[in-house]
Each structure stands twice: as structure tokens, then as C-alpha cells.
Design a protein around this motif. Sequence first.
Motif, PDB file in Angstrom:
ATOM      1  N   LYS A   1       1.354  24.184  12.257  1.00 23.47           N
ATOM      2  CA  LYS A   1       0.440  23.778  11.172  1.00 23.47           C
ATOM      3  C   LYS A   1      -0.768  23.008  11.684  1.00 23.47           C
ATOM      4  O   LYS A   1      -1.801  22.948  11.017  1.00 23.47           O
TER       5      LYS A   1
ATOM      6  N   ARG B   1      -4.008  14.600   5.056  1.00 24.01           N
ATOM      7  CA  ARG B   1      -2.717  14.352   4.381  1.00 24.01           C
ATOM      8  C   ARG B   1      -1.637  15.253   4.972  1.00 24.01           C
ATOM      9  O   ARG B   1      -0.517  14.831   5.238  1.00 24.01           O
ATOM     10  N   GLU B   2      -1.989  16.510   5.184  1.00 26.03           N
ATOM     11  CA  GLU B   2      -1.006  17.440   5.759  1.00 26.03           C
ATOM     12  C   GLU B   2      -0.637  17.012   7.184  1.00 26.03           C
ATOM     13  O   GLU B   2       0.539  17.032   7.561  1.00 26.03           O
TER      14      GLU B   2
ATOM     15  N   ASN C   1      -5.595  28.977   7.076  1.00 24.58           N
ATOM     16  CA  ASN C   1      -4.168  29.208   6.806  1.00 24.58           C
ATOM     17  C   ASN C   1      -3.411  29.829   7.977  1.00 24.58           C
ATOM     18  O   ASN C   1      -2.221  30.091   7.879  1.00 24.58           O
TER      19      ASN C   1
ATOM     20  N   ASN D   1      -7.475  22.599  10.965  1.00 29.53           N
ATOM     21  CA  ASN D   1      -6.236  21.923  11.381  1.00 29.53           C
ATOM     22  C   ASN D   1      -6.133  21.751  12.893  1.00 29.53           C
ATOM     23  O   ASN D   1      -5.059  21.495  13.429  1.00 29.53           O
TER      24      ASN D   1
ATOM     25  N   THR E   1     -12.676  20.071   8.161  1.00 31.98           N
ATOM     26  CA  THR E   1     -11.563  19.130   7.973  1.00 31.98           C
ATOM     27  C   THR E   1     -11.903  18.096   6.904  1.00 31.98           C
ATOM     28  O   THR E   1     -12.934  17.431   6.962  1.00 31.98           O
ATOM     29  N   ARG E   2     -11.006  18.013   5.931  1.00 32.22           N
ATOM     30  CA  ARG E   2     -11.211  17.087   4.814  1.00 32.22           C
ATOM     31  C   ARG E   2      -9.924  16.315   4.563  1.00 32.22           C
ATOM     32  O   ARG E   2      -8.939  16.492   5.272  1.00 32.22           O
ATOM     33  N   GLU E   3      -9.961  15.501   3.499  1.00 35.42           N
ATOM     34  CA  GLU E   3      -8.840  14.601   3.234  1.00 35.42           C
ATOM     35  C   GLU E   3      -7.513  15.338   3.105  1.00 35.42           C
ATOM     36  O   GLU E   3      -6.483  14.876   3.599  1.00 35.42           O
ATOM     37  N   GLU E   4      -7.536  16.513   2.464  1.00 29.83           N
ATOM     38  CA  GLU E   4      -6.247  17.214   2.269  1.00 29.83           C
ATOM     39  C   GLU E   4      -5.629  17.637   3.605  1.00 29.83           C
ATOM     40  O   GLU E   4      -4.408  17.679   3.750  1.00 29.83           O
ATOM     41  N   HIS E   5      -6.493  17.934   4.577  1.00 28.89           N
ATOM     42  CA  HIS E   5      -5.961  18.323   5.890  1.00 28.89           C
ATOM     43  C   HIS E   5      -5.345  17.116   6.592  1.00 28.89           C
ATOM     44  O   HIS E   5      -4.325  17.240   7.274  1.00 28.89           O
TER      45      HIS E   5
END
Length: 457
Positions: free
Chosen positions: A407, A436-437, A23, A72, A430-434
Motif C-alpha cells: 500500500k 491517514r492511510e 490504486n 503512496n 499526496t494529501r491528508e487521506e494518504h
Amino acid sequence: MTTQDLLTDAQNRAFNYISEAPNRRVFPTDRALDDLAALDEHLPEAGTDAADTLALLDRIGSPATVVSNGPNYYGFVVGGTLPVAQAADWLTSAWDQSATVPLAAPSAHAIETIAGRWVLDVLDLPRDAITNFGTTSGASAISYLAAARGRLLGRAGWNVERDGMNGAPRLRVILSERIHVTVIKALRLLGFGQDQLVRAPVDSSGRVDPARLPTMDHRTILCLQAGEVNTGEFDPFDRLVPRAKAAGAWVHVDGAFGLWARATQARKHLTKGIEGADSWTVDGHKWLNTPYDGAIAICRDSEALYAAMNADASYAPSNIDAPANKGLEFSRRARGIPIWAALRTLGRNGIDDMMSRHCDLARQLASELRANDFEILNSVQLNQVLARLDSDDKTRVLIEAAVGTGKVWFGPSSWEGRAAFRISITNWQTREEHIRELVGVLKAAKARVDDEVTVSR
Ligand SMILES: Cc1ncc(COP(=O)(O)O)c(C=O)c1O
């Protein structure tokens, strides 16, 4: 403060840093960078309190880091550090072993020997090759290209270790036009002038073109690469290595991150033929997610390597295969231990899963970017996406806008003379949500760039 309190304090601070990494702002604020001036003190005459030193380091140093140890961060093909590799590294520091002389560091020697064997196993390289844990791929290339130089000159009747380079028969070094700069630096240090190097032309993906490979003979060192730094592409080893070997040449492969493709079932074929080379370098601190500085150097020709690197001293009786006789350093930390810990904890399947996930995420990212009018410049076979917008100015502004959000972080590059950016998916977190961001950040930055260009017209 007791030693225990100090080390516990350090551990707590490190834990807070690591747990906040997902974060945290990835690139530091200007304020955090300005605050670094607070460290610019005069060297104290009298010592200072250890707890105070640690607190200062954390208060000023931590906010001014680029958070590469988080999900990120997409720069420079470098991963973060797996928790077990971090923990093993701490214990290794506590042991404070000089791992180069087995007599002085029995456990380090035993563990690095096992780690070396496992590396050969997971990368499916000749099991009788020699391994050493160097600082970096670049530094390891110096030692292994020195072995190449010694072997080829030896065949020409010249003992380079004894007689040096003055008057030595001339060797021919051929390297990919897109070889990493650290290989060129290693060659320069070994007496091969930059202008003497023969460049092997590459195709539009940055792979050496077999049809245009310069002629080789028994005095040739051929340097190839597994994982071009922008595109992540591989030289066609199965078409190049047999030709080099038939000519009597030495083949060195820079596989700083790409050699790990051999650890995945789905992408091992990209490296077909690489096993026929003579020496290879690969980093743990990139895709394996172990701490800096942990590279692995692998060489088939033990005799040439020991001759080039020998550092036996009367007061440090050593085995022929002591790390001091296989690499540059006479003293060094046991940097193979965090690599051992990562390999043991992930296992063959865990390594494959992590790296395959990164490659799948890279494909997903490329297709989302393509759908949003980004130009994708590589075939995205590995964990790299090389992209640009339709003008260099737009690409540069886009990078600034995206990175400026704090970010995400990724770096600029250039491809065929035009501005581009490179996204490397390498971090264990690092995964899919990262992704997407990341797509969201890039789309918003592009919308801003498109607006600015429209307004300025
Ligand atoms: C393809 C390639 N080769 C070599 C290197 C140099 O690696 P090191 O920094 O470990 O010397 C890098 C680093 O980015 C790289 O990407």
C-alpha cells in the motif's frame, strides 16, 4: 500500424498507468518481477513489429515498476510527475531538439532561458547568475565544482584548463560530514582524493557546526547543503557563508530538494544566507515533480564556468552562453521545458502551496507517529520524517511489514549507527487521506512487530 496509431496506443497505455497509479500496489509482486525474464530475448535478426514491442513493454514492464509516480510513494525525496510536465515532456520528445546549440534549437533555447530566469526568481537567488539544465544534481556538481577549481587555481596563478592538475597548487576542500555522496563523487572525478577532503563536523541534526568549522582561506572550496538527506535540515548558511566569503573561499551548495524551501513563504528563513554562495544545484525531478532527469545548476561566476565547460567546435558555432558551454553534455534533450511548464502552470503560489502542504503533512505524520510510540529523530522542519522503533530489529521488521502490504513504499536508513526509516512527502498527489492511510499501515505493522516480539519471548 501507422505512426499516429502507435503514438495513440502509447498515450493510452501511459494514461491508464498514470490514472491507476493511486490504486496500484506500490512495490511490484514477485510474479511481476519474475515476469521480467520474458524480456530477456536474443537480439532479433529481423526487426519486429513496433506495436508488439510497445505492447510487450507495457505488459511486462508496467507491472514491475515501483509506483513512484503516485501518492503512496514516500521514498528518496522524489516526487512524481505533474501532468503538465509529463505532457510538455512528450511534446519535447516529439520535437527532438538538441538543446545545447541555440542555432539548432531556437525554441528550446528561448524556453530554457526563460525557465532559468524564473528559477532564479522563485528561489530568490542572484538574478545575474548563470543557469543550466543538467541531468542530476550530482552531474551538475561536477561542472560547477570544476568552475570553482578553475577560479581558485586561477587566482593562484595556475591555468587548470590548460595545464591540468599535475603540479597544480593544492586546494583545500571542506565539506559537511553529512554531505551527499554525489558531491564526494564529483570531487573525486575532479582530482580531489577522498582522503584529502576535510570534514566539517555537524550537530545532532546533521547541520555543520559553525564553532567547529575548519579554517578556510582563498584556496578553499566549502561544500554545504540545503536539506540533509535524512533529516531535511539546513546548514546555518548565515553563520557560515559570510565567513567563507571573507576568507576568499568558494561556497557550493547542494540543494537537491531543500533549495525549494526558498519558494515557500513559511520556510524560506531556513535558508537565510544561502544567497551569498557561489554555486547551487537543485533538482526539478525531486520536489518540483518534473520528470527525470531534470536538474538545475546555478553559478554566479560566469567566466569561471565558461572556462571550465567550454566546448566550442568549428562546426557548431555557438553563443558563449550555449548550454554546451555551461554543462557536461555536448548534445542533450531540452529538459528545461518540462520545468518551464511546471513553473508556469503552478505559478509562485502553486509551488508554495504544494510544498507547504507536504511540510504540513510531514508534521501531522510525525505527531501521529509520536503518539503511537514511534521515536521521531528529526525536528520535521521540511517534508521529511525520520523515525525508528526501540530496537534495530523491530525497525527493520516494521519496514518490511509496512512495505510488504504493497500500500505504501518508503526506504530504510540509518541514523547515528542505528536502523531508522525515512518518509519523504514529495508527491504532488499526496494529501491528508494518504497520510491517514500511511499512519494506519504503520500502526498495524507496529502492532504486528510488537506481537511477534512478545510471542518470541
Ligand atoms: C541531498 C541530496 N543531494 C544530492 C542528491 C543527488 O541528486 P541526483 O540524484 O539528482 O544527482 C540527492 C538525491 O537523493 C539528495 O537527496
